[in-house]
Design an enzyme around this catalytic site. Sequence first.
Site, PDB file in Angstrom:
ATOM      1  N   HIS A  59       0.872  -1.131   0.092  1.00  0.00           N
ATOM      2  CA  HIS A  59       0.084   0.062  -0.060  1.00  0.00           C
ATOM      3  C   HIS A  59       1.040   1.035  -0.088  1.00  0.00           C
ATOM      4  O   HIS A  59       2.026   1.155   0.168  1.00  0.00           O
ATOM      5  CB  HIS A  59      -1.009  -0.029   1.242  1.00  0.00           C
ATOM      6  CG  HIS A  59      -0.062  -0.006   2.485  1.00  0.00           C
ATOM      7  ND1 HIS A  59       0.182  -1.117   3.256  1.00  0.00           N
ATOM      8  CD2 HIS A  59       0.276   1.073   3.267  1.00  0.00           C
ATOM      9  CE1 HIS A  59       0.941  -0.877   4.272  1.00  0.00           C
ATOM     10  NE2 HIS A  59       0.792   0.668   4.346  1.00  0.00           N
ATOM     11  N   ARG A  85      -4.370  16.416   7.382  1.00  0.00           N
ATOM     12  CA  ARG A  85      -4.837  14.987   7.361  1.00  0.00           C
ATOM     13  C   ARG A  85      -4.154  14.571   8.823  1.00  0.00           C
ATOM     14  O   ARG A  85      -3.030  14.493   9.071  1.00  0.00           O
ATOM     15  CB  ARG A  85      -4.189  14.411   6.423  1.00  0.00           C
ATOM     16  CG  ARG A  85      -4.799  12.719   6.362  1.00  0.00           C
ATOM     17  CD  ARG A  85      -3.989  12.122   5.316  1.00  0.00           C
ATOM     18  NE  ARG A  85      -4.406  10.678   4.882  1.00  0.00           N
ATOM     19  CZ  ARG A  85      -3.977   9.530   5.654  1.00  0.00           C
ATOM     20  NH1 ARG A  85      -3.115   9.680   6.646  1.00  0.00           N
ATOM     21  NH2 ARG A  85      -4.493   8.392   5.081  1.00  0.00           N
TER      22      ARG A  85
END
Length: 316
Positions: free
Chosen positions: A279, A289
Amino acid sequence: MSCPYYIGLWFVPANLWNGCTDFDRTFTDRSPKSNIPLRVLSRAVVIFSLLIIVYFTSNDGAFKIFAKQNEVISGKGQIVECSSAYLREIDKFEGCFPKQCKRFVTDKVITDKEVDELLMIAKKGLKYGGSSGGASILDLHSGALSMGQHFINFYKRSEGKNVFTEKDFTTYKVVKNKIKYSIGHYFGVNPEKIYLTHPTFFSEITSKEAVTVHDEYWHPHVDKETYKSFHYTTLLYLTDYNIDFKGGRFVFIDEKYNRTIEPRKGRVSMFTSGKENLHYVEKVTSGTRYAVTISFTCDKQYAIGDPDKRKFNNDL
């Protein structure tokens, strides 16, 4: 010197959590079996690496959305074939072998109040530091905090003594236990046989350009290859994709197409840490974020305890 390792979201210096692997290599000016100059070989390697990254990260047609930000997911999973290396290792730990390797997403484990409290904890600590390159961490266990181009031990500083309350640590522990028992339920393992391990940390990512390798969180990687203790990786998102920030989606790399998770406040993503779950995280293009990476091991020798206010006050 610290070694930059990929972990879940980006590079982290491994010596903050014990152990450092030396990846340095010594080269001569020319290969002993070739007359090709080293600079030519180096350029070829760089170009090839860039092509791989572009292939994995730039083809929007190869994406499928696994979890949208605007949907509330009770539970959604995808079974993946376990890597042989992962199975061989985890087979040694009774009660920790998953019924199936998978990735799983749920929005029903952590409450809004708990998420708000965790976000406040992250902001309280991170305001005393911050990476020059926009990818910052705060580890309540070790005290590791990004500061400019380096990392400091926040607990060894005077301002670190009274920032976090006992309630902060209690909230953190409650959330950790909820996620731990969720892994037990969704992966069919005994939750008493999985243990919190390092590194486990808050993350803050902005759109600032990377300054050091520690800021480069977007490279494809496998968690188990970075930290051998990892068996289950979880992420808890504290802010919303396309509301609090843009970019920053979590992407699983699969053979036919990639699957993306759009961060949603309170969303928990959990997955087995082997090669079956390669990933990366897309670059954040605006906003901030926030997330928490919480990692678990089946090997008790790598277990770490919960952070505690009294413990760190005594260490100062």
